[in-house]
Structure formats: C-alpha cells, structure tokens
Scaffold this active site. Structure first.
Site, PDB file in Angstrom:
ATOM      1  N   SER A   1      39.513  32.195  42.136  1.00 45.81           N
ATOM      2  CA  SER A   1      39.329  33.612  42.113  1.00 45.81           C
ATOM      3  C   SER A   1      39.526  34.311  40.322  1.00 45.81           C
ATOM      4  CB  SER A   1      39.532  34.397  43.058  1.00 45.81           C
ATOM      5  OG  SER A   1      41.114  34.177  43.392  1.00 45.81           O
TER       6      SER A   1
ATOM      7  N   SER B   1      42.492  46.217  42.468  1.00 45.76           N
ATOM      8  CA  SER B   1      42.429  45.034  41.582  1.00 45.76           C
ATOM      9  C   SER B   1      40.861  44.976  41.160  1.00 45.76           C
ATOM     10  CB  SER B   1      42.245  43.826  42.344  1.00 45.76           C
ATOM     11  OG  SER B   1      42.010  42.651  41.724  1.00 45.76           O
ATOM     12  N   HIS B   2      39.988  44.253  41.439  1.00 44.70           N
ATOM     13  CA  HIS B   2      38.676  43.995  40.608  1.00 44.70           C
ATOM     14  C   HIS B   2      37.621  44.916  41.353  1.00 44.70           C
ATOM     15  CE1 HIS B   2      39.011  41.458  44.087  1.00 44.70           C
ATOM     16  NE2 HIS B   2      37.816  41.387  44.023  1.00 44.70           N
TER      17      HIS B   2
ATOM     18  N   GLU C   1      43.768  29.872  40.996  1.00 44.34           N
ATOM     19  CA  GLU C   1      42.856  30.018  42.012  1.00 44.34           C
ATOM     20  C   GLU C   1      41.751  30.152  41.462  1.00 44.34           C
ATOM     21  OE1 GLU C   1      44.255  32.451  45.649  1.00 44.34           O
ATOM     22  OE2 GLU C   1      44.982  33.597  44.029  1.00 44.34           O
TER      23      GLU C   1
ATOM     24  N   ASP D   1      43.678  45.505  37.484  1.00 49.15           N
ATOM     25  CA  ASP D   1      45.085  45.241  37.467  1.00 49.15           C
ATOM     26  C   ASP D   1      45.572  44.383  36.476  1.00 49.15           C
ATOM     27  OD1 ASP D   1      44.140  43.580  39.429  1.00 49.15           O
ATOM     28  OD2 ASP D   1      46.044  43.487  40.243  1.00 49.15           O
TER      29      ASP D   1
ATOM     30  N   ARG E   1      42.837  47.662  51.112  1.00 51.74           N
ATOM     31  CA  ARG E   1      41.810  48.230  50.074  1.00 51.74           C
ATOM     32  C   ARG E   1      40.848  48.839  50.957  1.00 51.74           C
ATOM     33  NH1 ARG E   1      41.699  43.149  46.115  1.00 51.74           N
ATOM     34  NH2 ARG E   1      43.808  43.184  45.688  1.00 51.74           N
TER      35      ARG E   1
ATOM     36  N   ASP F   1      45.509  41.011  36.518  1.00 57.15           N
ATOM     37  CA  ASP F   1      45.838  39.618  36.943  1.00 57.15           C
ATOM     38  C   ASP F   1      44.914  38.506  36.995  1.00 57.15           C
ATOM     39  OD1 ASP F   1      44.729  40.719  39.117  1.00 57.15           O
ATOM     40  OD2 ASP F   1      46.381  40.415  40.493  1.00 57.15           O
ATOM     41  N   ARG F   2      43.784  39.108  36.767  1.00 57.56           N
ATOM     42  CA  ARG F   2      42.480  37.858  36.840  1.00 57.56           C
ATOM     43  C   ARG F   2      42.376  37.898  35.338  1.00 57.56           C
ATOM     44  NH1 ARG F   2      38.465  38.389  41.617  1.00 57.56           N
ATOM     45  NH2 ARG F   2      40.119  38.473  43.359  1.00 57.56           N
TER      46      ARG F   2
ATOM     47  N   LYS G   1      49.694  36.566  39.548  1.00 59.17           N
ATOM     48  CA  LYS G   1      48.825  35.788  38.324  1.00 59.17           C
ATOM     49  C   LYS G   1      48.837  36.853  37.319  1.00 59.17           C
ATOM     50  CE  LYS G   1      44.619  37.352  40.995  1.00 59.17           C
ATOM     51  NZ  LYS G   1      45.165  37.699  42.439  1.00 59.17           N
TER      52      LYS G   1
ATOM     53  N   THR H   1      44.156  30.988  50.130  1.00 61.08           N
ATOM     54  CA  THR H   1      43.881  31.700  49.389  1.00 61.08           C
ATOM     55  C   THR H   1      44.703  33.080  49.466  1.00 61.08           C
ATOM     56  OG1 THR H   1      41.531  31.154  49.341  1.00 61.08           O
ATOM     57  CG2 THR H   1      42.002  33.682  48.759  1.00 61.08           C
TER      58      THR H   1
ATOM     59  N   ASP I   1      40.573  41.833  34.973  1.00 63.26           N
ATOM     60  CA  ASP I   1      40.390  42.901  36.193  1.00 63.26           C
ATOM     61  C   ASP I   1      41.051  44.327  36.036  1.00 63.26           C
ATOM     62  OD1 ASP I   1      42.591  42.153  36.826  1.00 63.26           O
ATOM     63  OD2 ASP I   1      42.094  41.640  38.841  1.00 63.26           O
TER      64      ASP I   1
HETATM   65  C1  G16 Z   1      43.375  38.529  45.533  1.00 62.74           C
HETATM   66  C2  G16 Z   1      44.661  37.621  45.829  1.00 62.74           C
HETATM   67  C3  G16 Z   1      44.456  36.583  45.357  1.00 62.74           C
HETATM   68  C4  G16 Z   1      42.996  35.918  45.759  1.00 62.74           C
HETATM   69  C5  G16 Z   1      42.012  36.648  45.950  1.00 62.74           C
HETATM   70  C6  G16 Z   1      40.987  36.419  46.742  1.00 62.74           C
HETATM   71  O1  G16 Z   1      43.308  38.785  44.350  1.00 62.74           O
HETATM   72  O2  G16 Z   1      45.753  38.172  44.919  1.00 62.74           O
HETATM   73  O3  G16 Z   1      45.398  35.643  45.303  1.00 62.74           O
HETATM   74  O4  G16 Z   1      42.739  34.707  45.264  1.00 62.74           O
HETATM   75  O5  G16 Z   1      42.253  38.139  46.470  1.00 62.74           O
HETATM   76  O6  G16 Z   1      39.999  37.261  47.155  1.00 62.74           O
HETATM   77  P1  G16 Z   1      39.025  37.128  48.290  1.00 62.74           P
HETATM   78  O7  G16 Z   1      39.745  37.216  49.554  1.00 62.74           O
HETATM   79  O8  G16 Z   1      38.142  38.254  48.136  1.00 62.74           O
HETATM   80  O9  G16 Z   1      38.268  35.748  48.078  1.00 62.74           O
HETATM   81  P2  G16 Z   1      43.196  40.263  43.512  1.00 62.74           P
HETATM   82  O10 G16 Z   1      42.864  39.887  42.235  1.00 62.74           O
HETATM   83  O11 G16 Z   1      41.843  40.895  43.994  1.00 62.74           O
HETATM   84  O12 G16 Z   1      44.451  40.909  43.801  1.00 62.74           O
END
Ligand code: G16
Length: 566
Positions: free
Chosen positions: A384, A117-118, A382, A297, A28, A299-300, A395, A363, A295
């Site tokens: 998050s 993602s978010h 998780e 994509d 990212r 998944d959250r 997720k 994580t 979020d």
């Molecule tokens: C990603 C991972 C998650 C993880 C999160 C943690 O989420 O897919 O499994 O819990 O990052 O983020 P950080 O390292 O910022 O605490 P996502 O939804 O951004 O893909």
C-alpha cells in the site's frame, strides 16, 4: 511575567457511541460524524483511558479540515486527564513519520494524530484520529481493541473550564494551573516545529553531502531533474526543507507543497489513478529522471522513474533491501526484513540472497512494531505504498525518497535501469492490486462470507481451470493469521489467500481504512525468473480471471471493473 492561567477540571456526562472502533490505522469517519455531540471528546477520553493515562504526548496531524478543532478538544481533555506536557506541532502540521520521530526523540508516552491518511478531506469528506504508543508506532491491537470497548459504554469525560484555545501559529510554551477542587498541577503546551527534528534524523541516516554533490553538484554533466508531488498534504514543508534547502534541488522539484485542508479537492493517495498530474508530467518530459508522490500524512510514497516508469511498492521494498547494506546507518547491524502478507514476496528473494530472515505480517504498520523494537528487522514495507526502517516506527514517504536518491547516487543509474537490473538478478514478481471502492458494506461481507465458505468446504482445492493454453490448479485456500513471534498475539482473518500449483497467488480482503461502506481489495501476483519485461495486465490476466471467477466478485458487487488499479 509569563501568564499562567488557572483552569478547573469538570466532569461531563455523555452517551456512548458504538461505532468508535479503530480500523487498520485509527478511527476514520466522515467529518460530520466527528462533529456530532461529544463524538470527538468521547474518542479522546476513551483513547487516554485505553492508553493508561499518558503523561506526555505529541499532537498534530495532516492538516485536514477539522484538525484544529480536534487539537483544541484534545488539549482540553488531556489537561483534565493528567497529561503534564503536550507538544503540539506548529499550525498542527505533523507528518506521521515526524510524529514517530518526536515521540522517540523526547521519550514521550505517545501521540494523538489527526489524520485520515490518503482519504480525501473537507467538510463533507473524511477525518480520523489515531493513537501512537511510546515506541513511536501505531497503537497495537491490545490498545485499539480497548479503545472501542471503553468507547462503547463511556458515559462521562473530563475537560476543563474555561476552555483552552491554542494559538498554533507561532512557537510558544504555555503553562496552565489545573485545579481539581483539592489539588493543583501544571499542564504545559509546547508549540514546536517538527521540521528541525525530522531533518536532523535524516542527516543521521543519509550522507547529505554525497547525495548533494552526486545529484545536484556542479560535476554532474546533465542536471538531475525530479518532481516530488506533495499533493497538498503535510509533506510539503518537509520535502522543501530537505530536498531544496538542504540538498540543493531546484525549487521547482517540489510541487503542491502548501498543505490544504481539502488537499485542493483531490484524493491525496499516491497511486497512478490519484496522482495523474505527476504521471503525465513524467510521461511528457523524458528529462525528469525521478518522480514521487506522498499521501496526506506523508507516510506513503509512490516512486516513478523516467517517462513515468512505475515501481510497484513490492519492488521498491526489494530494491531498497538490496542496497540497504551500502548505507552505513544500517550496515553495521543489519537485521531481517518484513512485509505484509498481500505484498508480493520480491523482498524475500533479497533476504534469501543475503542470508537474512523475512517476516510476513498482517496488513497494518502496527504489526511491524514488535519486530522493529526487538531488532528482528531493519526494513519493512507494504504493497500500500508504505516503506520504512528501524529509524522510526511508522512508514516514511520522505525517507523512501531519500533511499532512492541515495541508490541513484551510488549506482549512477536511473530508476528504470535499477529496477530492470534487479529483476534480471532476482526474477520479477508481477503484481497488481484491484480496488473496488465505495461498495456497500453488505456486498463486501457477502463476498468474504462466500470465500470463507470455500475455505470451510475446501471443494475448490484440486479444481483445474484452463486459461489460454495453461492449466491452473488450486493448491490451497485459507484465511491468513499472523502470529507475533514476540508477544505471541494472534491476528486472525487477515485476508483470504488462494494459491495455485503453478505459483500464482490471489488474495482478497476488505480495506480497514475507509470511512463508510466497503472497499474490496484483490491482490494478484505471479513470479517469473525469466521474461521479466512484460505488461503486468497481460501476464496476470489469467490469474485475475480465475480470482474474479472463484470469488464471484462481479456477481456480488455488480462491478465489471475496479475503481483503482495499482
Ligand atoms: C494504513 C496502515 C498501513 C496499511 C494500510 C492498508 O495506511 O498504516 O500499514 O497497509 O492502511 O490499508 P487498507 O486496510 O485500506 O488496505 P495509511 O497510510 O492509510 O495509514
């Protein structure tokens, strides 16, 4: 007659980029970084090499700015690198769980997802690319490490000429004759609609008729009202199809459902800070019984009850674990549960009551992959805002909504009643996460170095601190390592944990999903078997004070308060 254009493989010289190291979930960076000469091309080439030259792939993403360009670059590089068949989502819109669904459904070698993602989107915001493996889940560290190693010395990539420009706006199959000067092979691109396959999967898991009649049927005395905020991310079309078209929820139940390249200028992060419209809507209209936000994509997922009652992701996971054996899809072969280390251990208590094992991972969803593949677990999640199950290897935000609707339908209680009943039975893990966003990378490193030093000299162990009328004593401090019980791999330094004799826990780690600088996360938790109805800020206040004091966070960052509290 179908037009089958001929294209020729060409080798391009390039210069390596040293910063192409995937974080918690993919690479990212700011859009401008991906727009640099050959930056995206290099990363895709490195990914294909690290993944062992997949032959079949799905490609799509969260629809953010630069996605369509990146999809086209990917198509050209895939064509030149031996990919035979590439499924591309209609309009490039592919939620992360739907990508996992398609990889598994069609037995593909993997997927390339354009998502951050978010993180916010737009020309001056973030972009991201991640690779998913043939189990449908995020690539494990063995592949992501290889991607960055290859990228750091890459001096060539392969593409085709004339370049392909895909029309993503309609379902289609395109075939290309790819020549390398000696031989010819076929490369086909199939534009598909992921909604159909994802909806079919949800129907295999949930009893749509039961949920529909219980919540949206004529027999209900007061109509069930909910508000699902898609935050202009990828989940809009999926939520509308399943919740409105299939389950019969009123059309107004799903909002902000048109995916936008910049998420309408907002942060597509489903939490109390970045989804304020949903929170205030529920607070001002007590007749809305259920709220959720996704979020970018999809998944959250954040879950809210009447009047904006907030369900922590740790509690949401525990409640789902408590009811999962009432859903036939899971009950016949229910395995254990898993959570990431910073997640509060509420689910552990449910596992103990059901006689099931619980696994504590680092994580990142990638760490659940092996546990799911070996059927060690049925459910995982998780702090998050991510939860999922054996149905996929990602997720899944909409699945989380379906789980909650199913629980509401079978209990005939609202979210708040369900959660309070849960706390009464199991006790409550008070939990708060403090995020300090946009710190300097150096500030984050100094904080973690300081904590690492405390681990080394162990001098704070046994130290006592009086907060109010309670004396807290540090019991231990360490940096969490995850030992994968299946392949034996070890992920070290996954977060500094400080345990107190009275049972409280503080964790600090640096986020691995930001695109620049550092985000410091502090996680605070404390268990109460009784006194379960309390304000987390008040209950955790002494723990937070101790954590901030020990870490010297305010001194290192100059911040007196976090950017986001969840
Ligand atoms: C990603 C991972 C998650 C993880 C999160 C943690 O989420 O897919 O499994 O819990 O990052 O983020 P950080 O390292 O910022 O605490 P996502 O939804 O951004 O893909």
């Amino acid at each position: 007659m179908i037009h089958q254009p001929s294209v020729e493989i060409v080798r391009m010289s390039t210069s390596p980029y040293k910063d192409q190291k995937p974080g918690t979930s993919g690479l990212r960076k700011k859009v401008k970084v991906f727009q640099q000469d050959n930056y995206t091309e290099n990363f895709i080439q490195s990914t294909l090499l690290a993944a062992g030259n997949p032959k079949t792939l799905v490609v799509g993403g969260d629809g953010r700015y630069f996605s369509k360009e990146a999809i086209n670059i990917t198509a050209n590089i895939c064509a030149a690198n031996g990919v035979d068949k590439m499924f591309v989502a209609l309009d490039g819109i592919l939620s992360t769980p739907a990508a996992s669904c398609l990889i598994r459904k069609f037995g593909l070698d993997g997927g390339i997802l354009m998502t951050a993602s978010h993180n916010p989107g737009g020309p001056s915001e973030d972009f991201g690319i991640k690779y998913n493996s043939n189990n449908g889940g995020p690539a494990p560290p063995s592949i992501t490490d290889k991607i960055s190693t290859i990228a750091s010395t890459l001096d060539e990539y392969y593409t085709i000429k004339p370049a392909i420009k895909l029309d993503l706006s309609c379902l289609d199959i395109k075939e290309f004759k790819v020549h390398d000067g000696i031989t010819m092979r076929w490369f086909s691109v199939v534009i598909i609609n992921p909604l159909d396959y994802y909806t079919q999967l949800m129907k295999e898991i949930f009893d749509f008729d039961m949920i529909k009649s219980q919540l949206f049927g004529k027999s209900r005395v007061t109509p069930f009202r909910m508000s699902i905020d898609c935050m202009h991310g990828v989940m809009g079309p999926f939520a509308r199809r399943i919740l409105v078209d299939e389950l019969g929820a009123p059309a107004s139940s799903v909002v902000n459902d048109i995916p936008k390249e910049d998420f309408s200028g907002k942060h597509p992060d489903p939490n109390l800070t970045y989804a304020p419209d949903l929170v205030s809507k529920l607070r001002s209209d007590p007749h809305i019984e259920f709220g959720a936000a996704f979020d970018g994509d999809g998944d959250r997922c954040m879950v809210l009850g009447p009047s904006g009652f907030f369900v922590t992701p740790s509690d949401s996971l525990a409640v789902m674990a408590n009811f999962i054996d009432q859903i036939p899809y899971y009950s016949s072969n229910l395995a254990g549960f898993s959570r990431s280390m910073p997640t509060a251990p509420a689910v552990d208590r449910v596992a103990a009551a059901k006689g099931l094992k619980v696994y504590e991972t680092a994580t990142g969803w990638k760490f659940f992959g092996n546990l799911l593949d070996q059927a060690f677990i049925s459910l995982c999640g998780e702090e998050s805002f991510g939860a999922g199950s054996s149905h996929l290897r990602e997720k899944d935000g909409l699945w989380t909504v379906m789980m909650w609707l199913n629980i509401i339908a079978i209990t005939e209680c609202n979210v708040k009643q369900i959660v309070i009943k849960h706390w009464t039975q199991y006790g409550r893990d008070y939990f708060l996460r403090y995020d300090y966003e946009n710190c300097d990378a150096e500030q984050g490193e100094r904080l973690m170095d300081h904590l690492q030093q405390l681990i080394k000299d162990q001098s704070i162990v046994g130290k006592r601190c009086l907060c109010g009328d309670v004396e807290y004593e540090v019991e231990s401090i360490d940096n969490f390592s995850y030992y994968d019980p299946i392949d034996g791999s070890v992920a070290k330094d996954q977060g500094v944990r400080i345990f107190f004799k009275t049972g409280e826990r503080v964790v600090f780690r640096l986020s691995g999903t930001g695109s620049s600088g550092a985000t410091i996360r502090g996680y605070f938790s404390s268990y109460r078997a009784e006194h379960v109805i309390g304000d987390p800020e008040k209950v955790l206040s002494p723990v937070i004070k101790m954590g901030l004091k020990i870490s010297k966070l305010e001194e290192f960052t100059g911040r007196s308060k976090p950017t986001v509290i969840t």
